[in-house]
Design an enzyme around this catalytic site. Structure first.
Site, mmCIF file in Angstrom:
data_model
loop_
_atom_site.group_PDB
_atom_site.id
_atom_site.type_symbol
_atom_site.label_atom_id
_atom_site.label_comp_id
_atom_site.label_asym_id
_atom_site.label_seq_id
_atom_site.Cartn_x
_atom_site.Cartn_y
_atom_site.Cartn_z
ATOM 1 N N LYS A 1 -0.254 14.013 1.477
ATOM 2 C CA LYS A 1 -1.585 13.986 1.393
ATOM 3 C C LYS A 1 -1.722 16.005 0.916
ATOM 4 O O LYS A 1 -2.250 16.458 0.544
ATOM 5 C CB LYS A 1 -2.390 13.347 1.707
ATOM 6 C CG LYS A 1 -2.218 11.321 2.227
ATOM 7 C CD LYS A 1 -3.140 11.378 3.323
ATOM 8 C CE LYS A 1 -2.546 9.651 3.450
ATOM 9 N NZ LYS A 1 -3.551 9.277 1.844
ATOM 10 N N HIS B 1 0.490 -0.887 -0.118
ATOM 11 C CA HIS B 1 -0.392 0.124 0.411
ATOM 12 C C HIS B 1 0.678 1.657 0.174
ATOM 13 O O HIS B 1 0.807 2.671 0.344
ATOM 14 C CB HIS B 1 -1.212 -0.099 1.012
ATOM 15 C CG HIS B 1 -1.914 -0.742 1.177
ATOM 16 N ND1 HIS B 1 -2.950 -0.703 0.453
ATOM 17 C CD2 HIS B 1 -2.124 -2.157 1.738
ATOM 18 C CE1 HIS B 1 -4.109 -1.931 0.378
ATOM 19 N NE2 HIS B 1 -3.252 -2.701 1.688
ATOM 20 N N LYS C 1 -15.268 7.071 -4.323
ATOM 21 C CA LYS C 1 -16.107 7.712 -3.536
ATOM 22 C C LYS C 1 -16.915 8.174 -4.056
ATOM 23 O O LYS C 1 -18.216 9.302 -5.010
ATOM 24 C CB LYS C 1 -15.877 7.561 -2.206
ATOM 25 C CG LYS C 1 -16.101 5.951 -1.830
ATOM 26 C CD LYS C 1 -15.255 5.968 -0.081
ATOM 27 C CE LYS C 1 -14.534 5.259 0.549
ATOM 28 N NZ LYS C 1 -13.950 5.402 1.135
ATOM 29 N N THR D 1 -8.774 5.339 -2.448
ATOM 30 C CA THR D 1 -10.285 5.317 -2.636
ATOM 31 C C THR D 1 -10.968 5.962 -2.085
ATOM 32 O O THR D 1 -12.388 6.009 -3.239
ATOM 33 C CB THR D 1 -10.887 3.736 -1.605
ATOM 34 O OG1 THR D 1 -10.373 4.586 -0.217
ATOM 35 C CG2 THR D 1 -10.064 3.043 -1.853
ATOM 36 N N LYS E 1 -9.082 12.941 4.095
ATOM 37 C CA LYS E 1 -8.427 11.816 4.579
ATOM 38 C C LYS E 1 -7.044 12.142 5.533
ATOM 39 O O LYS E 1 -7.424 13.138 6.291
ATOM 40 C CB LYS E 1 -7.642 11.509 3.184
ATOM 41 C CG LYS E 1 -6.411 13.040 2.529
ATOM 42 C CD LYS E 1 -6.148 12.494 1.647
ATOM 43 C CE LYS E 1 -6.953 12.626 -0.081
ATOM 44 N NZ LYS E 1 -6.879 11.401 -0.661
ATOM 45 N N ARG E 2 -6.514 11.190 5.894
ATOM 46 C CA ARG E 2 -5.671 11.237 6.880
ATOM 47 C C ARG E 2 -4.592 12.095 6.970
ATOM 48 O O ARG E 2 -4.098 11.958 5.443
ATOM 49 C CB ARG E 2 -4.448 9.437 7.458
ATOM 50 C CG ARG E 2 -3.378 9.475 8.355
ATOM 51 C CD ARG E 2 -3.113 8.388 8.347
ATOM 52 N NE ARG E 2 -2.925 7.621 6.418
ATOM 53 C CZ ARG E 2 -1.556 7.855 6.255
ATOM 54 N NH1 ARG E 2 -0.630 8.129 7.179
ATOM 55 N NH2 ARG E 2 -1.503 7.152 4.847
#
Length: 794
Positions: A536, A351, A642, A638, A530-531
């Site tokens: 990110k 991952h 969505k 993911t 998100k985390r």
């Protein structure tokens, strides 16, 4: 299977209220009604569960076992009702008791069994395995307090225990008869060919089972979670001597293993607990798998033909050595043969491309906790080196045990989770291993379950889709392509746009009620959830937002497109840079939201305690999906799927599954910016690349300056010097280098949103062309390419 019409469901609710919980309707509280409805629904799920289990045994089918430290399952009541097609019956039955369906659903705690995409993916996979009818078990840990409950004090993240089990949990079945002893420490003895590990400390893993039902209730699989228990939970002699703490210490220490997801591992104690958790999960799961196999098949040499074990990331990597230990040390199978059996049974999902995220453990800690396993790892490593004399990378290097290399070597297949990620695995973290084993790496692009992430969370849109093309899309998501002709119908497109606006109004009302935060639903709802992690790049988002605010202040009467910037996500307790980003976002929000010159054009909210339930609120209402990670760093994502499925175009980089999303929805329906993965690597080689980017963009320079001077932290001007210093210096994740192109893309968003009909077309094409991103498709890929497993429903 028990049929539940409205009258029978109503009768079942009343029966459970009376006989399971000892309440009459006049004295029942909301929790009682929720539990009674849950039990009524669970009754029907259990019928499907038993039927699936019996069929699996009768056919001798191969079973899939999915080992994961996280299963972010969220609330399960609505999941069950939707998959059993009982929504209208449940609403009607509750109405007969003067109870509101949505109030009852909202009473259920969100199961705190995961953190982010890794855990939500595992939950989607379990639901898809059940929908497809593939016999499967998920194995995880029953965390009493999950990750943590997040709140903000003075803009800072504060962590508190997550008390999701403070209320009764309707969906699990305790299995006190299923317990396994899990050992730690001790010593190893050799008697000729016989090797024995003698642990110094043991705890018991007790099983709790949750049935996971698929679409239409045709099949249900099992999520088995392990809870830590003391073998001798109470020391009566210590209690009688008045040492009450010592009397309860064994139970407290055992329960520590299953209390918290990802304990802070910045301390040695935290590292030890985390390694214990990983072995606890894996050791209990393997004992359970082998018990089930032995009872039905017996010959362990046939294990790969009847069992497929998937390791979700490196957390269960100890499965390879542990399975060898059981086969060789306990069952007497020769070591080389044990290793082949284990490898042919195990497969591994990677991952991450971040080398630091491929777990490694200090040799001293690992050897002290798992002395036999470190010997077995050395044997695996030596065998691999002997077979591959050109190899340079070892599983033991720099006094560390490398779990990424171990996972790769002990798996017969290693999969990435997006096309780009899989190809980058071959040239980055696993380059040498890929060259040695060129057929081992395969791709399985992630997906999401359409039952939860469209049918349940967005009933308005799901209703429009079903009215337009029928119900077949629910378990065949690529049917959504049939929507494309409707997009050319202005009347239908108006209805699609109304669905989005109604969702935005609903979210706006909830934010006002729950958080006292009021916004105009006609703003762009621009969402990044998100985390928190540097790659990110939530700090790129807030940096551009600050620059945008300064531009609006310069010219407040211009024709600005109003925008709401929505953030949510948790930072690991020991990840101080990420926690500073959260505080900066909150501090900037306090100033910008209070600015009378700009607040009708720009507002910011960071919603606390991000979980599945909050995502289910945000995803249907989002206009714009922020997927802005540094190219080459996000494995897949993911959330991006969505959002696209629910009609939110993406502003994003060519990273992870963004690449495939853009290919499917069309470049014209995606706001692309930023460097490619290759350009990122080249840019890092440029000396002072961040300073060059800042010098070239006055907007970026000014945004950094107002942060540095303390505009958002006047009482502590130096508060964010670590962030500005990082961005002006190393800037490893290239925030500054991508800033100008991100700014350009956001202004394209502003212009596009002004054309509401054009925006609705763009959003609708995202929905119509996202059918490939179903976890049903992903699971069928695993079944064919990795597990060699079959559906018992086909």
């Amino acid at each position: 299977m028990l049929q539940l019409s409205t009258p029978s469901l109503r009768d079942s609710i009343l029966r459970h209220l009376t006989y399971s919980f000892g309440k009459d309707p006049e004295h029942a509280i909301l929790e009682d009604w929720r539990m009674a409805l849950s039990y009524a629904v669970r009754d029907r799920i259990v019928d499907a569960w038993f039927k699936a289990t019996h069929q699996t045994y009768e056919t001798g089918a191969k079973r899939v076992y999915y080992l994961s430290m996280e299963f972010l399952i969220g609330r399960l009541l609505e999941d069950g009702i939707v998959n059993l097609e009982l929504v209208e019956e449940a609403k009607s039955a509750l109405a007969d008791f003067s109870k509101d369906y949505n109030d009852v659903l909202a009473d259920e705690p969100d199961a705190a069994l995961g953190n982010g995409g890794l855990g939500r993916l595992a939950a989607c996979f379990l639901e898809s395995l059940s929908t497809i009818g593939c016999p499967a078990h998920g194995y995880g840990i029953r965390y009493e307090h999950g990750l943590f409950r997040q709140s903000f004090v003075g803009g800072r993240q504060v962590e508190q225990p997550e008390l999701w089990l403070g209320q009764r949990h309707a969906w699990e079945f305790e299995r006190p008869e299923v317990r396994y002893r899990i050992g730690f420490g001790g010593h190893v003895t050799n008697h000729g060919e016989t090797v024995r590990w003698h642990p110094a400390e043991e705890v018991e893993a007790e099983a709790f089972d949750t049935p996971v039902v698929g679409w239409k209730g045709r099949w249900a699989n099992t999520l088995r979670l392990w809870s830590g228990r003391a073998i001798h939970p109470f020391d009566l002699a210590a209690f009688n001597h008045g040492d009450y703490a010592a009397a309860a210490a064994p139970e407290a220490l055992a329960r520590t293993i299953s209390r918290v997801l990802y304990p802070d591992d910045t301390t040695e104690q935290g590292k030890e607990l985390r390694l214990k958790q990983e072995y606890f999960l894996t050791g209990a799961a393997l004992r359970d798998i082998l018990r089930r196999f032995n009872n039905q098949f017996g010959d362990l040499r046939k294990l790969p033909s009847k069992v497929a074990i998937q390791l979700n990331d490196t957390h269960p990597a100890i499965a390879g050595p542990e399975l060898i230990r059981i086969l060789h040390d306990e069952r007497g199978i020769p070591f080389d043969e044990s290793m082949d059996i284990a490898r042919n049974t195990l497969s591994y999902t990677n991952h991450t491309l971040l080398p630091e995220a491929l777990e490694s453990w200090g040799e001293a800690l690992f050897g002290r906790l798992l002395p036999r396993h470190i010997q077995i790892i050395d044997q695996i490593d030596n065998e691999h080196a002997n077979r591959n004399p050109s190899r340079t990378q070892s599983m033991r290097a720099d006094h560390q045990v490398k779990m990424g290399q171990l996972s790769f070597v002990m798996a017969h297949k290693v999969n990435g989770v997006s096309a780009l990620h899989t190809e980058l695995m071959k040239t980055t973290v696993f380059e040498e291993l890929h060259n040695l084993h060129p057929d081992r790496i395969v791709n399985q692009t992630n997906g999401v379950t359409p039952r939860r992430w469209l049918l349940a969370c967005n009933p308005r849109l799901a209703g429009l889709i079903t009215e337009s093309i029928g119900e077949a899309w629910v378990d065949d998501l690529e049917q959504l392509e049939k929507l494309e002709p409707y997009i050319e119908d202005a009347g239908w497109l108006d209805r699609y746009g109304k669905v989005k606006r109604d969702n935005k109004v609903e979210l706006s009302n909830w934010m006002g009620q729950a958080h006292g935060f009021h916004v105009d639903p006609d703003m762009i709802f621009d969402v990044q959830i998100k985390r928190l992690h540097e790659y990110k790049r939530q700090h790129l988002n807030i940096l551009e937002t600050i620059a945008h605010w300064l531009e609006i202040r310069d010219n407040p009467n211009a024709d600005w497109t109003p925008r709401l910037k929505l953030f949510a996500g948790k930072a690991a307790p020991g990840y101080f840079f990420a926690k500073d980003i959260i505080r900066l976002i909150n501090d900037a929000a306090a100033v910008i939201n209070a600015d009378p010159l700009t607040n009708k054009y720009l507002k910011i909210a960071f919603l606390p305690n991000y979980n599945v339930t909050l995502a289910e609120r945000l995803v249907p209402a989002a206009d714009l999906s922020e997927q802005i990670s540094t190219a080459g760093k996000e494995a897949s994502g993911t959330g991006n799927m969505k959002f696209a499925l629910n009609g939110a175009p993406t502003v994003g980089t060519l990273d992870g599954a963004n690449v495939e999303i853009r290919d499917h929805v069309g470049a014209e329906n995606f706001f692309l910016f930023g460097m490619t993965a290759e350009e990122v690597m080249e840019r890092r080689m440029v000396e002072s690349h961040a300073q060059k980017a800042i010098a070239a963009d006055p907007r970026l320079a000014r945004a950094l300056e107002v942060i540095r001077e303390g505009r958002f932290s006047p009482a502590e001007p130096e508060r964010y010097h670590n962030i500005t210093g990082n961005l002006e210096g190393a800037d490893y994740f290239l925030v500054c280098s991508d800033f100008s192109d991100y700014w350009r893309a956001q202004r394209e968003v502003d212009a596009a949103f002004k054309d509401q009909q054009g925006w609705a077309r763009m959003a609708a094409f995202n929905t119509a062309r996202s059918g490939w991103f179903s976890s049903d498709r992903t699971i069928r890929g695993y079944m064919k390419d990795i597990w060699d497993a079959k559906s018992l429903l086909d």
